[in-house]
Design a protein around this motif. Structure first.
Motif, PDB file in Angstrom:
ATOM      1  N   ASP A 182      36.719  46.921  48.376  1.00 51.98           N
ATOM      2  CA  ASP A 182      36.232  46.193  49.553  1.00 51.98           C
ATOM      3  C   ASP A 182      37.012  44.920  49.821  1.00 51.98           C
ATOM      4  O   ASP A 182      36.584  44.071  50.608  1.00 51.98           O
ATOM      5  CB  ASP A 182      34.744  45.849  49.379  1.00 51.98           C
ATOM      6  CG  ASP A 182      33.857  47.073  49.516  1.00 51.98           C
ATOM      7  OD1 ASP A 182      34.082  47.857  50.460  1.00 51.98           O
ATOM      8  OD2 ASP A 182      32.957  47.257  48.688  1.00 51.98           O
ATOM      9  N   GLY A 183      38.155  44.772  49.158  1.00 57.49           N
ATOM     10  CA  GLY A 183      39.005  43.608  49.420  1.00 57.49           C
ATOM     11  C   GLY A 183      38.586  42.354  48.685  1.00 57.49           C
ATOM     12  O   GLY A 183      39.037  41.259  49.023  1.00 57.49           O
ATOM     13  N   ILE A 184      37.754  42.510  47.649  1.00 62.64           N
ATOM     14  CA  ILE A 184      37.283  41.358  46.889  1.00 62.64           C
ATOM     15  C   ILE A 184      38.053  41.270  45.574  1.00 62.64           C
ATOM     16  O   ILE A 184      38.217  42.279  44.878  1.00 62.64           O
ATOM     17  CB  ILE A 184      35.773  41.483  46.557  1.00 62.64           C
ATOM     18  CG1 ILE A 184      34.965  41.901  47.795  1.00 62.64           C
ATOM     19  CG2 ILE A 184      35.242  40.202  45.937  1.00 62.64           C
ATOM     20  CD1 ILE A 184      35.066  40.959  48.952  1.00 62.64           C
ATOM     21  N   THR A 185      38.511  40.081  45.228  1.00 63.06           N
ATOM     22  CA  THR A 185      39.019  39.846  43.881  1.00 63.06           C
ATOM     23  C   THR A 185      38.048  38.919  43.158  1.00 63.06           C
ATOM     24  O   THR A 185      37.425  38.051  43.768  1.00 63.06           O
ATOM     25  CB  THR A 185      40.427  39.220  43.873  1.00 63.06           C
ATOM     26  OG1 THR A 185      40.368  37.890  44.399  1.00 63.06           O
ATOM     27  CG2 THR A 185      41.402  40.053  44.682  1.00 63.06           C
ATOM     28  N   ALA A 186      37.919  39.123  41.858  1.00 59.19           N
ATOM     29  CA  ALA A 186      37.030  38.294  41.041  1.00 59.19           C
ATOM     30  C   ALA A 186      37.710  38.046  39.704  1.00 59.19           C
ATOM     31  O   ALA A 186      38.055  38.989  38.986  1.00 59.19           O
ATOM     32  CB  ALA A 186      35.684  38.979  40.839  1.00 59.19           C
ATOM     33  N   ASN A 187      37.915  36.786  39.386  1.00 58.68           N
ATOM     34  CA  ASN A 187      38.591  36.401  38.158  1.00 58.68           C
ATOM     35  C   ASN A 187      37.872  35.223  37.511  1.00 58.68           C
ATOM     36  O   ASN A 187      37.117  34.506  38.165  1.00 58.68           O
ATOM     37  CB  ASN A 187      40.043  36.008  38.453  1.00 58.68           C
ATOM     38  CG  ASN A 187      40.870  37.171  38.957  1.00 58.68           C
ATOM     39  OD1 ASN A 187      41.271  38.048  38.198  1.00 58.68           O
ATOM     40  ND2 ASN A 187      41.140  37.202  40.264  1.00 58.68           N
ATOM     41  N   THR A 188      38.132  35.041  36.229  1.00 64.15           N
ATOM     42  CA  THR A 188      37.497  33.970  35.467  1.00 64.15           C
ATOM     43  C   THR A 188      38.551  33.060  34.856  1.00 64.15           C
ATOM     44  O   THR A 188      39.597  33.530  34.400  1.00 64.15           O
ATOM     45  CB  THR A 188      36.637  34.559  34.336  1.00 64.15           C
ATOM     46  OG1 THR A 188      35.736  35.511  34.872  1.00 64.15           O
ATOM     47  CG2 THR A 188      35.846  33.470  33.636  1.00 64.15           C
ATOM     48  N   LEU A 189      38.251  31.777  34.835  1.00 66.92           N
ATOM     49  CA  LEU A 189      39.075  30.812  34.123  1.00 66.92           C
ATOM     50  C   LEU A 189      38.304  30.341  32.903  1.00 66.92           C
ATOM     51  O   LEU A 189      37.217  29.777  33.026  1.00 66.92           O
ATOM     52  CB  LEU A 189      39.414  29.606  35.020  1.00 66.92           C
ATOM     53  CG  LEU A 189      40.093  29.922  36.346  1.00 66.92           C
ATOM     54  CD1 LEU A 189      40.453  28.621  37.077  1.00 66.92           C
ATOM     55  CD2 LEU A 189      41.330  30.772  36.141  1.00 66.92           C
ATOM     56  N   ALA A 190      38.840  30.594  31.726  1.00 66.48           N
ATOM     57  CA  ALA A 190      38.226  30.141  30.483  1.00 66.48           C
ATOM     58  C   ALA A 190      38.896  28.828  30.086  1.00 66.48           C
ATOM     59  O   ALA A 190      40.043  28.819  29.629  1.00 66.48           O
ATOM     60  CB  ALA A 190      38.395  31.191  29.388  1.00 66.48           C
ATOM     61  N   LEU A 191      38.174  27.740  30.273  1.00 70.10           N
ATOM     62  CA  LEU A 191      38.768  26.414  30.083  1.00 70.10           C
ATOM     63  C   LEU A 191      38.735  25.984  28.626  1.00 70.10           C
ATOM     64  O   LEU A 191      37.791  26.276  27.887  1.00 70.10           O
ATOM     65  CB  LEU A 191      38.030  25.370  30.920  1.00 70.10           C
ATOM     66  CG  LEU A 191      37.859  25.660  32.411  1.00 70.10           C
ATOM     67  CD1 LEU A 191      37.339  24.410  33.118  1.00 70.10           C
ATOM     68  CD2 LEU A 191      39.149  26.144  33.046  1.00 70.10           C
ATOM     69  N   GLY A 192      39.765  25.254  28.267  1.00 70.12           N
ATOM     70  CA  GLY A 192      39.793  24.596  26.972  1.00 70.12           C
ATOM     71  C   GLY A 192      39.177  23.214  27.080  1.00 70.12           C
ATOM     72  O   GLY A 192      38.342  22.945  27.958  1.00 70.12           O
ATOM     73  N   LEU A 193      39.580  22.321  26.216  1.00 71.66           N
ATOM     74  CA  LEU A 193      39.001  20.983  26.171  1.00 71.66           C
ATOM     75  C   LEU A 193      39.429  20.166  27.390  1.00 71.66           C
ATOM     76  O   LEU A 193      40.616  19.986  27.649  1.00 71.66           O
ATOM     77  CB  LEU A 193      39.433  20.266  24.889  1.00 71.66           C
ATOM     78  CG  LEU A 193      38.880  20.844  23.580  1.00 71.66           C
ATOM     79  CD1 LEU A 193      39.567  20.187  22.391  1.00 71.66           C
ATOM     80  CD2 LEU A 193      37.373  20.650  23.510  1.00 71.66           C
TER      81      LEU A 193
END
Length: 253
Positions: A182-193
């Motif tokens: 459906d034209g959607i992208t979904a991503n995650t950012l796993a942050l450090g300190l």
């Protein structure tokens, strides 16, 4: 490259720290930004900094853990201004009671719930509010700000936070697969300190821990903002279902 003209973004928890950095970065690239925060005054301050720099932003205060309020405020904004093309799920941490590292055996069930409410169900609430419209228009960018705690174990009492952030990572991964056509992208950012000064907090144990980061410093809001700009852009349309670790090299993946 990475222009966001004509796009409208919702950034949750954008009244301070990383959220402000993300909102400012998106606005700088041309997006209209709805600045969410549970504290209305903080949202207004971020809006003022964006508009003073020539961008366009609106304050949209609500509590991401209140599903009814989230749905109502999103619908009202989309009717009044524009539908959302970009969602950055940034609101998180320890909920209204704050975040104090506590080993699991010393926690109470009430603690379990509040961490899940803001870090996992808050992500679901805002995502649900914008997703149908994105699918109908066949375009959307969903970015979830998580933590390295959701990927790597630690010994100093962040199991509840890590569990909720790990849930958000898994949720976003499945969301990406369900809606890719459906034209959607979904991503995650796993942050450090991250540098606590960015959120108005004094230096803490993280300052000492920063000495072990390969690049030699804590993360800054602009580091996260730049990555969100890329993932929100047309140039990143072939990237979905991924978890990016932003941590200065500690640990590598």
């Amino acid at each position: 490259m990475f222009e966001l003209d004509g796009r409208t973004a919702l950034v949750t928890g954008a009244g301070q720290g990383v959220g402000t950095g993300i909102a400012v970065a998106l606005a700088r690239q041309g997006a209209v930004v709805a600045v969410n925060d549970i504290v209305a005054e903080r949202a207004a301050e971020t809006v003022a900094s964006i508009t003073e720099a020539g961008g366009t932003a609106y304050a949209l205060p609500f509590d991401v853990t209140d599903r009814t309020a989230v749905a109502s405020e999103v619908r009202a904004f989309e009717r009044r201004v524009a539908p959302f093309d970009i969602l950055v799920n940034n609101a998180g941490n320890g909920g209204a009671e704050g975040f104090r590292p506590t080993k699991f055996r010393d926690t109470e069930p009430a603690d379990w719930q509040r961490f899940a409410d803001v870090n996992l169900f808050g992500v679901m609430n805002t995502t649900r509010a914008v997703l149908d419209g994105m699918c109908a228009r066949r375009h959307g960018r969903i970015i979830t700000i998580a933590s390295g705690a959701g990927i790597t174990g630690a010994s100093f009492g962040i199991s509840l936070y890590g569990a909720a952030k790990g849930g958000a990572i898994a949720f976003t991964r499945h969301l990406a697969m369900e809606n890719a056509r459906d034209g959607i992208t979904a991503n995650t950012l796993a942050l450090g300190l991250m540098d606590p000064a960015a959120s108005g907090r004094t230096a803490s144990v993280t300052t000492e821990m920063a000495k072990g980061i390969p690049v030699g410093r804590l993360g800054r809001p602009e580091d996260i903002g730049a990555t969100c700009v890329f993932l929100a852009s047309r140039e990143a349309e072939w990237i979905t279902g991924q978890t990016w670790q932003l941590n200065g090299g500690a640990p590598t993946s």
